[in-house]
Design a protein around this motif. Structure first.
Motif, PDB file in Angstrom:
ATOM      1  N   GLY A  52      -8.072   4.515  -1.422  1.00  0.00           N
ATOM      2  CA  GLY A  52      -8.819   5.115  -0.321  1.00  0.00           C
ATOM      3  C   GLY A  52      -8.382   6.556  -0.157  1.00  0.00           C
ATOM      4  O   GLY A  52      -7.224   6.892  -0.399  1.00  0.00           O
ATOM      5  N   VAL A  53      -9.302   7.406   0.263  1.00  0.00           N
ATOM      6  CA  VAL A  53      -9.032   8.840   0.387  1.00  0.00           C
ATOM      7  C   VAL A  53      -9.302   9.293   1.811  1.00  0.00           C
ATOM      8  O   VAL A  53     -10.262   8.844   2.447  1.00  0.00           O
ATOM      9  CB  VAL A  53      -9.928   9.632  -0.596  1.00  0.00           C
ATOM     10  CG1 VAL A  53      -9.772  11.123  -0.392  1.00  0.00           C
ATOM     11  CG2 VAL A  53      -9.612   9.242  -2.028  1.00  0.00           C
ATOM     12  N   GLY A  54      -8.448  10.180   2.309  1.00  0.00           N
ATOM     13  CA  GLY A  54      -8.642  10.758   3.629  1.00  0.00           C
ATOM     14  C   GLY A  54      -8.260  12.222   3.639  1.00  0.00           C
ATOM     15  O   GLY A  54      -7.380  12.645   2.882  1.00  0.00           O
TER      16      GLY A  54
ATOM     17  N   VAL B  64       0.870  -1.171   0.000  1.00  0.00           N
ATOM     18  CA  VAL B  64       0.000   0.000   0.000  1.00  0.00           C
ATOM     19  C   VAL B  64       0.908   1.223   0.000  1.00  0.00           C
ATOM     20  O   VAL B  64       1.795   1.342   0.850  1.00  0.00           O
ATOM     21  CB  VAL B  64      -0.917   0.024   1.244  1.00  0.00           C
ATOM     22  CG1 VAL B  64      -1.723   1.315   1.291  1.00  0.00           C
ATOM     23  CG2 VAL B  64      -1.836  -1.187   1.252  1.00  0.00           C
ATOM     24  N   GLU B  65       0.674   2.095  -0.956  1.00  0.00           N
ATOM     25  CA  GLU B  65       1.425   3.341  -1.031  1.00  0.00           C
ATOM     26  C   GLU B  65       0.519   4.454  -0.534  1.00  0.00           C
ATOM     27  O   GLU B  65      -0.621   4.591  -0.989  1.00  0.00           O
ATOM     28  CB  GLU B  65       1.857   3.616  -2.465  1.00  0.00           C
ATOM     29  CG  GLU B  65       2.678   4.871  -2.605  1.00  0.00           C
ATOM     30  CD  GLU B  65       3.181   5.075  -4.020  1.00  0.00           C
ATOM     31  OE1 GLU B  65       4.192   5.761  -4.187  1.00  0.00           O
ATOM     32  OE2 GLU B  65       2.552   4.563  -4.967  1.00  0.00           O
ATOM     33  N   VAL B  66       1.025   5.237   0.412  1.00  0.00           N
ATOM     34  CA  VAL B  66       0.247   6.356   0.950  1.00  0.00           C
ATOM     35  C   VAL B  66       0.903   7.650   0.492  1.00  0.00           C
ATOM     36  O   VAL B  66       2.077   7.896   0.773  1.00  0.00           O
ATOM     37  CB  VAL B  66       0.168   6.301   2.491  1.00  0.00           C
ATOM     38  CG1 VAL B  66      -0.630   7.489   3.023  1.00  0.00           C
ATOM     39  CG2 VAL B  66      -0.456   4.991   2.958  1.00  0.00           C
ATOM     40  N   LEU B  67       0.124   8.450  -0.225  1.00  0.00           N
ATOM     41  CA  LEU B  67       0.580   9.746  -0.713  1.00  0.00           C
ATOM     42  C   LEU B  67      -0.101  10.825   0.110  1.00  0.00           C
ATOM     43  O   LEU B  67      -1.325  10.789   0.295  1.00  0.00           O
ATOM     44  CB  LEU B  67       0.222   9.914  -2.191  1.00  0.00           C
ATOM     45  CG  LEU B  67       0.685   8.786  -3.104  1.00  0.00           C
ATOM     46  CD1 LEU B  67       0.077   8.940  -4.488  1.00  0.00           C
ATOM     47  CD2 LEU B  67       2.192   8.763  -3.185  1.00  0.00           C
ATOM     48  N   VAL B  68       0.678  11.782   0.612  1.00  0.00           N
ATOM     49  CA  VAL B  68       0.138  12.838   1.469  1.00  0.00           C
ATOM     50  C   VAL B  68       0.519  14.194   0.895  1.00  0.00           C
ATOM     51  O   VAL B  68       1.671  14.414   0.517  1.00  0.00           O
ATOM     52  CB  VAL B  68       0.683  12.709   2.916  1.00  0.00           C
ATOM     53  CG1 VAL B  68       0.128  13.808   3.804  1.00  0.00           C
ATOM     54  CG2 VAL B  68       0.359  11.335   3.501  1.00  0.00           C
ATOM     55  N   ASP B  69      -0.456  15.089   0.838  1.00  0.00           N
ATOM     56  CA  ASP B  69      -0.230  16.444   0.345  1.00  0.00           C
ATOM     57  C   ASP B  69      -0.859  17.409   1.339  1.00  0.00           C
ATOM     58  O   ASP B  69      -1.994  17.197   1.771  1.00  0.00           O
ATOM     59  CB  ASP B  69      -0.854  16.610  -1.044  1.00  0.00           C
ATOM     60  CG  ASP B  69      -0.520  17.945  -1.678  1.00  0.00           C
ATOM     61  OD1 ASP B  69       0.557  18.495  -1.390  1.00  0.00           O
ATOM     62  OD2 ASP B  69      -1.347  18.441  -2.461  1.00  0.00           O
TER      63      ASP B  69
ATOM     64  N   ALA C 183      -4.817  12.734   1.693  1.00  0.00           N
ATOM     65  CA  ALA C 183      -4.024  11.505   1.568  1.00  0.00           C
ATOM     66  C   ALA C 183      -4.759  10.503   0.693  1.00  0.00           C
ATOM     67  O   ALA C 183      -5.991  10.437   0.702  1.00  0.00           O
ATOM     68  CB  ALA C 183      -3.759  10.891   2.945  1.00  0.00           C
ATOM     69  N   GLU C 184      -3.981   9.742  -0.054  1.00  0.00           N
ATOM     70  CA  GLU C 184      -4.497   8.618  -0.830  1.00  0.00           C
ATOM     71  C   GLU C 184      -3.715   7.377  -0.428  1.00  0.00           C
ATOM     72  O   GLU C 184      -2.486   7.413  -0.341  1.00  0.00           O
ATOM     73  CB  GLU C 184      -4.294   8.828  -2.329  1.00  0.00           C
ATOM     74  CG  GLU C 184      -5.224   9.792  -2.965  1.00  0.00           C
ATOM     75  CD  GLU C 184      -5.056   9.855  -4.475  1.00  0.00           C
ATOM     76  OE1 GLU C 184      -5.831  10.592  -5.087  1.00  0.00           O
ATOM     77  OE2 GLU C 184      -4.167   9.182  -5.044  1.00  0.00           O
ATOM     78  N   ALA C 185      -4.436   6.293  -0.172  1.00  0.00           N
ATOM     79  CA  ALA C 185      -3.825   4.996   0.103  1.00  0.00           C
ATOM     80  C   ALA C 185      -4.141   4.104  -1.095  1.00  0.00           C
ATOM     81  O   ALA C 185      -5.310   3.825  -1.364  1.00  0.00           O
ATOM     82  CB  ALA C 185      -4.382   4.392   1.386  1.00  0.00           C
TER      83      ALA C 185
ATOM     84  N   GLY D  71      -1.735  16.387  11.018  1.00  0.00           N
ATOM     85  CA  GLY D  71      -2.631  16.376   9.865  1.00  0.00           C
ATOM     86  C   GLY D  71      -2.325  15.213   8.937  1.00  0.00           C
ATOM     87  O   GLY D  71      -3.234  14.563   8.409  1.00  0.00           O
ATOM     88  N   ASP D  72      -1.016  14.943   8.740  1.00  0.00           N
ATOM     89  CA  ASP D  72      -0.608  13.806   7.908  1.00  0.00           C
ATOM     90  C   ASP D  72      -1.134  12.498   8.482  1.00  0.00           C
ATOM     91  O   ASP D  72      -1.662  11.648   7.756  1.00  0.00           O
ATOM     92  CB  ASP D  72       0.919  13.726   7.807  1.00  0.00           C
ATOM     93  CG  ASP D  72       1.549  14.892   7.067  1.00  0.00           C
ATOM     94  OD1 ASP D  72       0.814  15.723   6.484  1.00  0.00           O
ATOM     95  OD2 ASP D  72       2.791  14.975   7.085  1.00  0.00           O
ATOM     96  N   GLU D  73      -0.980  12.334   9.799  1.00  0.00           N
ATOM     97  CA  GLU D  73      -1.429  11.105  10.457  1.00  0.00           C
ATOM     98  C   GLU D  73      -2.937  10.921  10.328  1.00  0.00           C
ATOM     99  O   GLU D  73      -3.413   9.820  10.023  1.00  0.00           O
ATOM    100  CB  GLU D  73      -1.034  11.127  11.937  1.00  0.00           C
ATOM    101  CG  GLU D  73       0.455  11.021  12.175  1.00  0.00           C
ATOM    102  CD  GLU D  73       0.858  11.326  13.604  1.00  0.00           C
ATOM    103  OE1 GLU D  73       1.990  10.980  13.966  1.00  0.00           O
ATOM    104  OE2 GLU D  73       0.058  11.929  14.360  1.00  0.00           O
TER     105      GLU D  73
END
Length: 89
Positions: free
Chosen positions: A36-38, A9-14, A22-24, A53-55
């Motif tokens: 998945g989106v958060g 799983v790659e988690v991208l955070v902006d 974030a996208e997982a 916020g990232d967490e």
């Protein structure tokens, strides 16, 4: 015979201006890709600590990904059994 599989799983955070997205992304097979989106938003009275916020955004993206994976599994089971499927969380 035992078969091991590795799913990554790659988690991208902006983050920008107190808003974190974030996208997982899960690539579990040749044709299976789930995302998945958060999101998280800094409350005006809180100190700006970007890691928090990232967490939050990453945790929410992973929860959303888990829900999407459950729905995909339910759809696959229903396609095989031709019966309604209700999976518990």
């Amino acid at each position: 015979m035992s078969t091991s599989k590795r799913w990554n799983v790659e988690v991208l955070v902006d983050e920008e201006a107190g808003r974190t997205y974030a996208e997982a992304c899960l690539q579990s097979g040749a044709d299976t890709r789930l995302v998945g989106v958060g999101r998280a938003k800094l409350h005006p009275s809180d100190r700006d600590i970007p890691e928090i916020g990232d967490e939050l955004a990453a945790a929410r993206a992973l929860c959303d990904l888990g829900q999407r994976l459950l729905l995909a599994a339910a759809g696959d089971i229903q396609a095989v059994t031709h019966e309604p499927v209700h999976l518990a969380r």
